[in-house]
Design an enzyme around this catalytic site. Structure first.
Site, mmCIF file in Angstrom:
data_model
loop_
_atom_site.group_PDB
_atom_site.id
_atom_site.type_symbol
_atom_site.label_atom_id
_atom_site.label_comp_id
_atom_site.label_asym_id
_atom_site.label_seq_id
_atom_site.Cartn_x
_atom_site.Cartn_y
_atom_site.Cartn_z
ATOM 1 N N SER A 16 0.840 -1.193 0.000
ATOM 2 C CA SER A 16 0.000 0.000 0.000
ATOM 3 C C SER A 16 0.880 1.249 0.000
ATOM 4 O O SER A 16 1.710 1.406 -0.895
ATOM 5 C CB SER A 16 -0.961 -0.057 1.189
ATOM 6 O OG SER A 16 -2.009 0.873 1.052
ATOM 7 N N ASP B 270 -8.540 -4.336 -6.208
ATOM 8 C CA ASP B 270 -8.078 -3.605 -5.023
ATOM 9 C C ASP B 270 -8.888 -2.323 -4.841
ATOM 10 O O ASP B 270 -8.944 -1.486 -5.734
ATOM 11 C CB ASP B 270 -6.592 -3.259 -5.174
ATOM 12 C CG ASP B 270 -5.955 -2.848 -3.859
ATOM 13 O OD1 ASP B 270 -6.528 -2.018 -3.145
ATOM 14 O OD2 ASP B 270 -4.857 -3.366 -3.558
ATOM 15 N N HIS C 41 -7.369 -5.809 -0.760
ATOM 16 C CA HIS C 41 -6.231 -4.897 -0.753
ATOM 17 C C HIS C 41 -4.964 -5.687 -0.493
ATOM 18 O O HIS C 41 -4.729 -6.178 0.606
ATOM 19 C CB HIS C 41 -6.457 -3.852 0.343
ATOM 20 C CG HIS C 41 -5.467 -2.731 0.326
ATOM 21 N ND1 HIS C 41 -5.012 -2.153 -0.833
ATOM 22 C CD2 HIS C 41 -4.847 -2.072 1.347
ATOM 23 C CE1 HIS C 41 -4.169 -1.176 -0.534
ATOM 24 N NE2 HIS C 41 -4.044 -1.117 0.787
#
Length: 521
Positions: free
Chosen positions: A242, A460, A490
Site C-alpha cells: 500500500s 483492489d 487490498h
C-alpha cells in the site's frame, strides 16, 4: 475525521479480526509565530530529493542492542523469536550531525545461515502511519517461507508508535470529533468541519514541535538506507504494501544503486496528486462495492443507490446501537469501507447492513471502531494521527472548500456512495496545516536500479490496479516489472493465490524475475 487514502494494507485486516467481524519531541524550533518551522518546498515533481549530506560514522557504525521485545499499550510481547532495538537517525537529514531521534525496530532471525542467507528483508505495511513493530509478528506465518533466507525486519517510521509517535488529540476529543459532519450541507457545518481540521493540526503542532517538519516519506526513505548500512547489507531488500509502495518508489529514486530485491504490493499511483488519489479511491471502493453487490445477487447500480439513500437518512437521523452510542453517517460509511478491504470480510458487511436496515447500527459501529482503532474502553490508537502528519507534509495541495464544491459532481459520478466523503476529505484533511507540503506527486524514477517487482490486484479498493502500471512506467524501462492478480481485496501476497505467492517467493528467494505483464487469474 475518517481518512481512506493510503490506508495500511494488513492493518485493516487485523482491525477487522480484532472487532470479531461484528508524543514526540517538544517544541524546539518555530517560525516565530508558534508554528513548527516548515521544511523547504521543492518543485512539484520532486520528492524533496536534493542530495543530503552523508550521515556521520557515529550513525552508520552504530551497533544495535537487540534484546527482548516488551509489551506496549497496543499489543502483548511477541515472544522469544523476536528481538527489538532502537536505531538513531538524524532529526533533520539536511543536518545529519545534529540532533537525533530513535526508531523502534523489530526482527526475527533467518533460519538459514552462511550462503543461504541473503540479508535482512524490511517490511512497511502501509498507512502512512502503520506500526511495523506491532504488525509484523502477527503476520509472520504469512512470510514464513521468506525466513529461509532473510531476517524479517520492520520498524515504526519516524512519528509512529515507538519512534517518537505523535498524538494530536485526546480520546475524548477524538470521540467528540466523530460527530462533526464530514460532508457538510450548510455553511455552519462547513465551518465546523474546517475548524475541526484546524484544531487537529494545532494539536499536532503542539505535540510534535520540530519533528512535524521532519516526518516526510523522503525522510523515512533516507532512514531506510541508514538502516540498510547498520544492518550490514550491501543492498536493500524490501517488501512494501500500500503506502509502503510509494515509500519503496521514493527510496529507489534516491538510492537506485542500493536497490536489491524490492516487492511493491497494492501499488499506489505515483502520478496522482492528493485530489487524484481521492478520485482513485472513490473509483476503487465503488468498484469493490459493485463486486460485493454482484456477489449477493444485487444489481450494483440499484444496490449502491439503496446504500446512498441509507447514508443520507443517517445524516439527520443516526441509528441507535446496543452500547448507547449513535451510528451517524460518517461512522456508517467507515463501517462499510472496512470489509471491502478483503473478500473474506464481505459476509460481515452483509450482516451489518441487514442489521442497520432493521434499525440497529451496532455491527456497522463495531466495524467503524475497528477501522478507527478504538477499543471497547473508548481508547483510540494513533495510527490516523501519524498518517495525517506524514501525508500533509508530503502533499503540497491544499484544496479550498470552494474548489471542493466545484469538484463534488465529478466525485459523485465516480461513486454515489463514497464520492462526497472522499471529495470533502480533500478540503479538510490538510486544511490550515502548520507546515507546508513538499510535492504534488513523488518522484520515483529509478534509472539504473535492479528490477523491482510490482504486484497489482484488479479488485483492489484502496490502491486501484491502474496505479501499478503507472508505477512500473515511472520507475523506468527495465526496472518496473508488473505482475497482475485478478482477485479481490487490498494486497495480493498471502491472499490465496499460489501463482502470486510462488512468483514473489521465487523473486525474493532465488532472484528470479518474472516476465513483465505476467497474469495470475
Amino acid at each position: 475525521m475518517t481518512r481512506f487514502l493510503r490506508w495500511t494494507a494488513l492493518g485493516a485486516a487485523a482491525a477487522l479480526l480484532a472487532a470479531g467481524c461484528s508524543g514526540g519531541p517538544s517544541g524546539r524550533g518555530s517560525d516565530g509565530k508558534g508554528r513548527a518551522a516548515a521544511a523547504p518546498r521543492p518543485s512539484a515533481r520532486s520528492s524533496g530529493t536534493a542530495t543530503a549530506p552523508a550521515p556521520p560514522a557515529s550513525l552508520t557504525g552504530q551497533k544495535l542492542d537487540w534484546g527482548r521485545c516488551e509489551a506496549d499499550a497496543d499489543s502483548d510481547a511477541p515472544g522469544s523469536a523476536w528481538q527489538c532495538a532502537t536505531m538513531k537517525v538524524p532529526l533533520d537529514w539536511s543536518k545529519p550531525d545534529g540532533d537525533t531521534i530513535g526508531l523502534a525496530l523489530i526482527r526475527t532471525r533467518s533460519r538459514g545461515s552462511g550462503a543461504q542467507r541473503v540479508g535482512s528483508l524490511l517490511f512497511n505495511f502501509g498507512g502512512p502511519g502503520g506500526s511495523g513493530v506491532s504488525t509484523l509478528p502477527p503476520y509472520a506465518a504469512t512470510f514464513s517461507a521468506l525466513r529461509e533466507r532473510y531476517d524479517l525486519v520492520s520498524w515504526d517510521p519516524r512519528g509512529v508508535g515507538g519512534s517518537e509517535g505523535i498524538r494530536c488529540r485526546s480520546d475524548r476529543d477524538i470521540q467528540a470529533a466523530e460527530s462533526v459532519d464530514v460532508t457538510p450541507d450548510t455553511r455552519a457545518e462547513e465551518q465546523a468541519y474546517l475548524q475541526d481540521a484546524t484544531d487537529f493540526g494545532e494539536g499536532c503542532r503542539k505535540a510534535a514541535g520540530t519533528l512535524l517538519a521532519h516526518v516526510s516519506t523522503t525522510d523515512t526513505a533516507r532512514d531506510m538506507d541508514l538502516m540498510r548500512q547498520v544492518l550490514g547489507d550491501t543492498k536493500l531488500h524490501y517488501f512494501g504494501i500500500s503506502y509502503g509502495t510509494e515509500l519503496g518508489g521514493v527510496y529507489a529514486h534516491l538510492f537506485p544503486r542500493n536497490v536489491g530485491r524490492l516487492i511493491l504490493d497494492a501499488v499506489v499511483d505515483p502520478t496522482a496528486d492528493a485530489v487524484g488519489h481521492a478520485e482513485n479511491q472513490a473509483r476503487g471502493f465503488q468498484r469493490a462495492l459493485d463486486n460485493y453487490l454482484k456477489s449477493t445477487g444485487q444489481d450494483p447500480e440499484r444496490g449502491s443507490a439503496k446504500i446512498a439513500d441509507f447514508l443520507d437518512r443517517l445524516d439527520s437521523r443516526p441509528l441507535p446501537t446496543s452500547g448507547g452510542r449513535k451510528l451517524n453517517q460518517t461512522l456508517a460509511v467507515t463501517g462499510i469501507v472496512l470489509p471491502l478491504y478483503s473478500e473474506q470480510s464481505w459476509p460481515a458487511l452483509t450482516s451489518a447492513l441487514e442489521s442497520a436496515e432493521a434499525g440497529d447500527g451496532s455491527e456497522l459501529l463495531a466495524l467503524a471502531d475497528a477501522y478507527n482503532d478504538r477499543d471497547p474502553s473508548g481508547s483510540y490508537g494513533t495510527t490516523t494521527h501519524a498518517q495525517r502528519v506524514i501525508s500533509c507534509l508530503d502533499d503540497k495541495q491544499r484544496p479550498t472548500a470552494e474548489e471542493t464544491r466545484e469538484r463534488l459532481p465529478r466525485f459523485e459520478r465516480i461513486s454515489p456512495v463514497f464520492g462526497d466523503f472522499l471529495g470533502w476529505d480533500t478540503a479538510g484533511w490538510c486544511h490550515d496545516w502548520p507546515v507546508a507540503g513538499q510535492y504534488d506527486t513523488p518522484e520515483v524514477s529509478a534509472v539504473g536500479a535492479a528490477p523491482i517487482l510490482l504486484v497489482g490486484n484488479t479488485g483492489d479498493p484502496a490502491t486501484p490496479y491502474e496505479g501499478a502500471r503507472k508505477m512500473a512506467d515511472e520507475l523506468g524501462k527495465g526496472v518496473g516489472v508488473l505482475l497482475t492478480w485478478k482477485g479481490e481485496g487490498h494486497g495480493a501476497y498471502g491472499s490465496g493465490s499460489d501463482c502470486v505467492d510462488s512468483a514473489v517467493d521465487a523473486y525474493l528467494l532465488k532472484g528470479t524475475v518474472p516476465k513483465d505483464g505476467k497474469v495470475c487469474s
